[in-house]
Design an enzyme around this catalytic site. Structure first.
Site, PDB file in Angstrom:
ATOM      1  N   CYS A  82       0.795  -1.226   0.000  1.00  0.00           N
ATOM      2  CA  CYS A  82       0.000   0.000   0.000  1.00  0.00           C
ATOM      3  C   CYS A  82       0.832   1.283   0.000  1.00  0.00           C
ATOM      4  O   CYS A  82       0.284   2.368  -0.084  1.00  0.00           O
ATOM      5  CB  CYS A  82      -0.977   0.008   1.179  1.00  0.00           C
ATOM      6  N   CYS A 114      -1.919  -1.830   6.453  1.00  0.00           N
ATOM      7  CA  CYS A 114      -2.394  -3.157   6.086  1.00  0.00           C
ATOM      8  C   CYS A 114      -1.650  -4.196   6.922  1.00  0.00           C
ATOM      9  O   CYS A 114      -0.940  -3.854   7.848  1.00  0.00           O
ATOM     10  CB  CYS A 114      -2.226  -3.412   4.584  1.00  0.00           C
ATOM     11  N   ASP A 152      71.933   7.430  -8.508  1.00  0.00           N
ATOM     12  CA  ASP A 152      73.379   7.574  -8.399  1.00  0.00           C
ATOM     13  C   ASP A 152      73.904   7.332  -6.981  1.00  0.00           C
ATOM     14  O   ASP A 152      75.107   7.320  -6.763  1.00  0.00           O
ATOM     15  CB  ASP A 152      73.832   8.951  -8.917  1.00  0.00           C
ATOM     16  N   GLU A 153      73.010   7.158  -6.021  1.00  0.00           N
ATOM     17  CA  GLU A 153      73.460   6.900  -4.658  1.00  0.00           C
ATOM     18  C   GLU A 153      72.937   5.560  -4.158  1.00  0.00           C
ATOM     19  O   GLU A 153      71.887   5.092  -4.583  1.00  0.00           O
ATOM     20  CB  GLU A 153      72.939   8.010  -3.721  1.00  0.00           C
ATOM     21  N   CYS A 172      61.776  -0.389  21.755  1.00  0.00           N
ATOM     22  CA  CYS A 172      61.474   0.984  22.181  1.00  0.00           C
ATOM     23  C   CYS A 172      61.022   1.884  21.035  1.00  0.00           C
ATOM     24  O   CYS A 172      60.726   3.047  21.240  1.00  0.00           O
ATOM     25  CB  CYS A 172      62.675   1.604  22.890  1.00  0.00           C
TER      26      CYS A 172
HETATM   27 ZN   LIG Z   1       0.683  -1.639   3.725  1.00  0.00          ZN
HETATM   28 ZN   LIG Z   2      65.505   0.311  21.399  1.00  0.00          ZN
END
Ligand SMILES: [Zn+2]
Ligand SMILES: [Zn+2]
Length: 106
Positions: free
Chosen positions: A7, A27, A86-87, A98
């Protein structure tokens, strides 16, 4: 927002056989599935928590390198190319204990 296919009225939570269901108020139409919005939210939250807890360094290889800060003998390492070709690559380390970071001095 869901609408009744019979509906066209807005569907609302309804008690059907002592169970909460989504049904039409005009309904007698009752949706077969319960709305699963809450379930989806829970899944989204679980995903987010997982991302935060995941260690980004976990996938890096480990090497036996002494940490200059805490003398721990294990560190993650990765290489970075500082200049175009180049490096030589520079090796970086991060202490597994840590989290101190340093670069390789050659
Ligand atoms: Zn309905
Ligand atoms: Zn460490």
């Amino acid at each position: 927002m869901m609408f009744c296919p019979k509906c066209g009225s807005i569907l609302a939570p309804k008690d059907v056989a002592k169970k909460k269901k989504l049904g039409c108020l005009r309904c007698n139409y009752v949706a077969k599935e319960r709305p699963n919005v809450k379930l989806q939210e829970t899944v989204e939250k679980a995903k987010k928590v997982q991302v935060i807890e995941e260690d980004p360094m976990k996938s890096y290889p480990k090497t036996k390198e002494e940490c200059p800060k805490c003398s721990n003998r294990e560190a993650y390492f990765w290489t970075v190319q500082t200049r175009a070709g180049d490096e030589a690559e520079t090796r970086f380390f991060e202490c597994t204990k840590c989290r101190h970071r340093w670069r390789e001095y050659s």
